[in-house]
Design an enzyme around this catalytic site. Structure first.
Site, short mmCIF file in Angstrom:
data_model
loop_
_atom_site.label_atom_id
_atom_site.label_comp_id
_atom_site.label_asym_id
_atom_site.label_seq_id
_atom_site.Cartn_x
_atom_site.Cartn_y
_atom_site.Cartn_z
CG ASN A 9 -7.01 2.62 -48.22
OD1 ASN A 9 -5.94 3.14 -48.55
ND2 ASN A 9 -7.07 1.49 -47.52
CE LYS A 11 -6.96 -1.30 -49.72
NZ LYS A 11 -7.35 -2.69 -49.51
CG HIS A 95 -5.89 -0.87 -43.79
ND1 HIS A 95 -5.56 -2.09 -44.34
CD2 HIS A 95 -6.98 -0.44 -44.47
CE1 HIS A 95 -6.43 -2.37 -45.31
NE2 HIS A 95 -7.30 -1.38 -45.40
CD GLU A 97 -4.61 -3.89 -47.52
OE1 GLU A 97 -4.23 -2.75 -47.81
OE2 GLU A 97 -5.59 -4.45 -48.06
CD GLU A 165 -11.27 -1.16 -44.23
OE1 GLU A 165 -11.73 -0.60 -45.23
OE2 GLU A 165 -10.06 -1.38 -44.07
N GLY A 171 -10.82 -6.47 -50.72
CA GLY A 171 -10.25 -6.81 -52.03
C GLY A 171 -10.67 -8.16 -52.56
CB SER A 210 -15.69 -6.17 -51.50
OG SER A 210 -14.48 -6.90 -51.58
P1 PGA Z 1 -11.48 -2.77 -50.88
O1 PGA Z 1 -10.53 -2.23 -49.69
O2 PGA Z 1 -12.60 -1.77 -51.03
O3 PGA Z 1 -10.58 -2.82 -52.09
O4 PGA Z 1 -11.97 -4.11 -50.45
C1 PGA Z 1 -11.06 -1.57 -48.57
C2 PGA Z 1 -9.94 -1.21 -47.63
O5 PGA Z 1 -9.04 -2.03 -47.39
O6 PGA Z 1 -9.92 -0.09 -47.07
#
Ligand code: PGA
Length: 252
Positions: A9, A11, A95, A97, A165, A171, A210
């Site tokens: 992903n 982003k 997601h 976000e 998630e 992150g 992460s």
């Molecule tokens: P990350 O994000 O691996 O940077 O923690 C995962 C995600 O939000 O899909």
């Protein structure tokens, strides 16, 4: 048994200059076994060029969100059909976000997943609790409610993917323990199997938050973890391919 899926992903990262990363990932998938899928969910501006690069390779390309409507007066939005037309095979919906930045609800995630399915895409439906919800002992309750509300009825008859998630792991460099992941994945699996029977037992359940080369093997070994949704570590071909290699080695 659910198939294994390793999904990146990106982003809001990626310019034309980063197409070289996509090429390197595609090159690194030579001799991919049949029972594993590898894909990168790109920013919308790179979907068409990424899909052109990936054509004829084992890499698939996804979008990161789609509108629930097929078309209409929705300035700035993208439909599932547009992503499919640009060469995507998958799209992330729900997601955290999107839920936080755009107030998207479980109902919207389900409608977006339905729109994706109608356009021939496989939706990757995301769920996950916040830190406050986990600390108050509500992780399983929150995630189960999200799964019931965000996974559409069509999941019983067509391909969908669910990603767990935890918001506090995204992150941040913090990951749940294998036991915590196993507990949530078991609850998601039970919810899906109860609702969809055999089809629910075959829905790939990805872990995200992460995930990186250093922890991938441990996480991927957890019961009912069928792959990963990888943010930061998917921006480097080397890291993404190391996670993919960890998944491949667990298949054999
Ligand atoms: P990350 O994000 O691996 O940077 O923690 C995962 C995600 O939000 O899909």
């Amino acid at each position: 048994m659910a198939r294994t899926v390793i999904a990146g992903n990106w982003k809001m990262h990626g310019l034309k200059a980063d197409l070289a990363v996509i090429q390197a990932v595609a090159d690194g998938l030579a001799d991919k076994p049949d029972n594993i899928e590898a894909l990168l969910c790109l920013p919308a501006t790179l979907v068409a060029s990424g899909a052109a690069l990936a054509a004829g390779t084992d890499l698939e390309i996804g979008g990161q969100s789609c509108h629930q409507a097929g078309r209409g007066a929705h300035t700035g939005d993208i439909s599932a059909e547009m992503l499919a037309d640009a060469g995507a095979s998958h799209v992330i919906v729900g997601h955290s976000e999107r839920r936080a930045d755009h107030g998207e609800s479980d109902g919207q995630a389900a409608a977006q997943a339905e729109a994706a399915i109608a356009a021939g895409l496989t939706p990757i439906i995301c769920v996950g609790e916040t830190l406050a919800e986990r600390e108050s002992g509500k992780a399983l309750e929150v995630v189960t409610k999200q799964v019931l509300g965000s996974v559409p009825e069509a999941a019983g008859t067509t391909s969908v993917i669910v990603a767990y998630e935890p918001v506090w792991a995204i992150g941040t460099g913090h990951t749940p323990t294998p036991e915590q992941i196993e507990e949530v994945h078991a609850a998601i699996r039970a919810t899906l199997s109860q609702r969809f029977g055999d089809a629910g037992a075959k829905i790939p359940l990805l872990y995200g938050g992460s995930m990186k080369p250093g922890n991938a093997a441990e996480i991927l070994a957890v019961q009912d973890v069928n792959g990963g949704l990888i943010g930061g570590a998917s921006l480097k071909a080397e890291d993404f391919l190391a996670i993919y290699a960890a998944a491949v080695s667990q298949l054999s």
